[in-house]
Scaffold this motif. Sequence first.
Motif, PDB file in Angstrom:
ATOM      1  N   ARG A   1       1.040  -1.366   0.115  1.00 17.40           N
ATOM      2  CA  ARG A   1       0.407   0.224   0.123  1.00 17.40           C
ATOM      3  C   ARG A   1       1.403   1.200  -0.244  1.00 17.40           C
ATOM      4  NH1 ARG A   1      -5.375  -1.388   1.164  1.00 17.40           N
ATOM      5  NH2 ARG A   1      -5.723   0.820   1.828  1.00 17.40           N
ATOM      6  N   THR A   2       0.215   2.427  -0.438  1.00 21.89           N
ATOM      7  CA  THR A   2       1.203   3.738  -0.523  1.00 21.89           C
ATOM      8  C   THR A   2       0.464   4.587   0.185  1.00 21.89           C
ATOM      9  OG1 THR A   2      -0.223   3.980  -2.098  1.00 21.89           O
ATOM     10  CG2 THR A   2       2.271   3.317  -2.494  1.00 21.89           C
ATOM     11  N   ASP A   3      -0.880   3.895   0.923  1.00 21.86           N
ATOM     12  CA  ASP A   3      -1.778   5.170   2.621  1.00 21.86           C
ATOM     13  C   ASP A   3      -1.191   4.779   3.122  1.00 21.86           C
ATOM     14  OD1 ASP A   3      -3.127   3.065   2.706  1.00 21.86           O
ATOM     15  OD2 ASP A   3      -4.420   2.881   2.061  1.00 21.86           O
ATOM     16  N   LYS A   4      -1.560   5.226   4.321  1.00 22.28           N
ATOM     17  CA  LYS A   4      -1.693   5.526   5.487  1.00 22.28           C
ATOM     18  C   LYS A   4      -1.248   3.715   6.871  1.00 22.28           C
ATOM     19  CE  LYS A   4      -5.744   6.678   7.699  1.00 22.28           C
ATOM     20  NZ  LYS A   4      -6.633   7.514   8.731  1.00 22.28           N
ATOM     21  N   TYR A   5      -1.954   3.019   5.048  1.00 18.49           N
ATOM     22  CA  TYR A   5      -1.542   1.972   6.226  1.00 18.49           C
ATOM     23  C   TYR A   5      -0.186   0.388   5.590  1.00 18.49           C
ATOM     24  CZ  TYR A   5      -5.688   2.147   8.369  1.00 18.49           C
ATOM     25  OH  TYR A   5      -6.635   2.628   9.510  1.00 18.49           O
ATOM     26  N   GLY A   6       0.109   1.649   4.512  1.00 18.07           N
ATOM     27  CA  GLY A   6       1.214   1.406   4.448  1.00 18.07           C
ATOM     28  C   GLY A   6       2.472   2.283   4.586  1.00 18.07           C
ATOM     29  N   GLY A   7       3.889   0.959   3.355  1.00 16.53           N
ATOM     30  CA  GLY A   7       5.656   1.410   3.227  1.00 16.53           C
ATOM     31  C   GLY A   7       6.069   1.451   5.032  1.00 16.53           C
ATOM     32  N   SER A   8       6.056   3.087   5.723  1.00 20.21           N
ATOM     33  CA  SER A   8       7.661   2.334   6.677  1.00 20.21           C
ATOM     34  C   SER A   8       6.839   1.722   7.710  1.00 20.21           C
ATOM     35  CB  SER A   8       6.912   4.540   7.262  1.00 20.21           C
ATOM     36  OG  SER A   8       5.628   4.375   7.460  1.00 20.21           O
ATOM     37  N   PHE A   9       7.556   1.670   9.078  1.00 22.16           N
ATOM     38  CA  PHE A   9       7.350   1.017   9.821  1.00 22.16           C
ATOM     39  C   PHE A   9       6.020   1.356  10.859  1.00 22.16           C
ATOM     40  CE2 PHE A   9       7.479  -0.083  14.273  1.00 22.16           C
ATOM     41  CZ  PHE A   9       7.651  -1.527  14.743  1.00 22.16           C
ATOM     42  N   GLU A  10       5.861   2.277  10.892  1.00 22.27           N
ATOM     43  CA  GLU A  10       5.037   2.696  11.042  1.00 22.27           C
ATOM     44  C   GLU A  10       3.691   2.961  11.156  1.00 22.27           C
ATOM     45  OE1 GLU A  10       3.139   7.790  13.149  1.00 22.27           O
ATOM     46  OE2 GLU A  10       5.351   7.379  11.699  1.00 22.27           O
TER      47      GLU A  10
END
Length: 485
Positions: free
Chosen positions: A283-292
């Motif tokens: 995902r590329t929204d707030k639920y994907g990408g970084s650990f946070e």
Amino acid sequence: MAPSTISPASTSTTTLHDEASKHHAEALAAQPNVNPGVPGIPYFIPQHKTSPGTAYPSNTKTPTLFQPLTIRSVTLKNRIVVAPMCQYSVAATGPTTGVLTPYHIATLGHYALKGAALVFIEATSVQYNGRISPNDSGLWSDAQIDGIKSVADFVHAQGALLGIQLAHAGRKASQAAPWIGGGHDGRRRNGMRATKDVGGWGPGGVVGPSGGKEMIWDGKDESDPEGGFWEPRELTLQEIQEMIEDWKSAAIRSVRAGVDVIEIHAAHGYLIHQFLSPVTNKRTDKYGGSFENRTRLVREIITAVRSVIPEGMPLLLRLSTTEWLEGSDVEKAAGGSWDVESTIKLAKLLPDLGVDLLDASSGGNYRSQNTSQFTIKDYQTKNAGRIRKEVKEEGKKLLIGAVGLITDAEQARDLVEEREATIGEEAQAAHEVTDAEQGRDPHADVVLVARQFMREPEWVLRVGHKLGVDVAWPSQFLRVRFPKL
């Protein structure tokens, strides 16, 4: 899928029965030489003088394994927990879909009767399409409460506690029971898709953080007859919010059903684990990408569940401490995997979120994981010990549960026992710095045992006997208890 509603409980009939049972028990208790029944149960169950699995006072030190453990307002009589085990034994369709039956009283109740401190109901889905198979248990509807309450009543009558593992299978959902199409051992290695004609939800109903053919768990698309998994569809932001609400609703129902402990399932490649791992979360929204971002869903679910359960109710989280993909081409292509370091980082956040115990498992998120599980007994428990050590050094209070191939009395004892390191251990620690403290500190605070209870429902009693601990037996089984060593 929209979150389901919870209707007020109807308690008039139950209240009248409980009052009658209470008065009957009081009357019996007032008579000498009469075995009173347990109050509040819709049938007679003798009251044990001492709860099975409880260690009697002794002149020698009782092993930690048989010492009580208090978590918030709940006390385990020993440190042995029956881990959740899928049974694929509920109705797949009709008004009793997802509802526990007398089968679950017979199996889960027997573990309680034979001395386990806490018995977990299998992975129980918070949504209709979150079950691993159509024959899995669910708690997305009020109609599923009474089945759980029946199990809770029996388990409590034996002096044990009942836990429930709330779950969502994500991309691993809508499979047939493992023995369907399986070999002589009842297992079909690659799974088998459950189609709509057998209660499955097939294409479009299976969801995950990311979708598409590349996200099919076994890598075989729907045209391949050997494939056992469906192509998942990516969850929308609105569906994620509805999902969180459904976890909250299932937690409320758990409390109403009389459950003592709730565990959130974030392991073994099921939905939350899929969000945690960069291998399955694109995902590329707030639920994907970084650990946070990848840990956002589990943190929001924890917060939601904690907000609606009693302050004194323990909340557990099961995590796969590693995906066993370290150094693999899969990990390199994904830019990382969920590993022990990731688990430790999340574990340090858990106490402030309201989690009391981390149930440390592993694997299950990718078909080509590289591990020696099922052959080396400490394949998971060493990770549990490392996590416990690092969280403790951070000054955080988080209990750790060890799980995986725990079959022997001495093995279970040593996992939770605090002891002095031997000279040999100290010498080994000089070469293995990460194990330096584990020679003294326990690897875990409780042990969670699954398969061994299937083989030996009386495992708690056997372990007590093997360790020389005088433990209480069920009243009905006293004539066959093991002789003292």
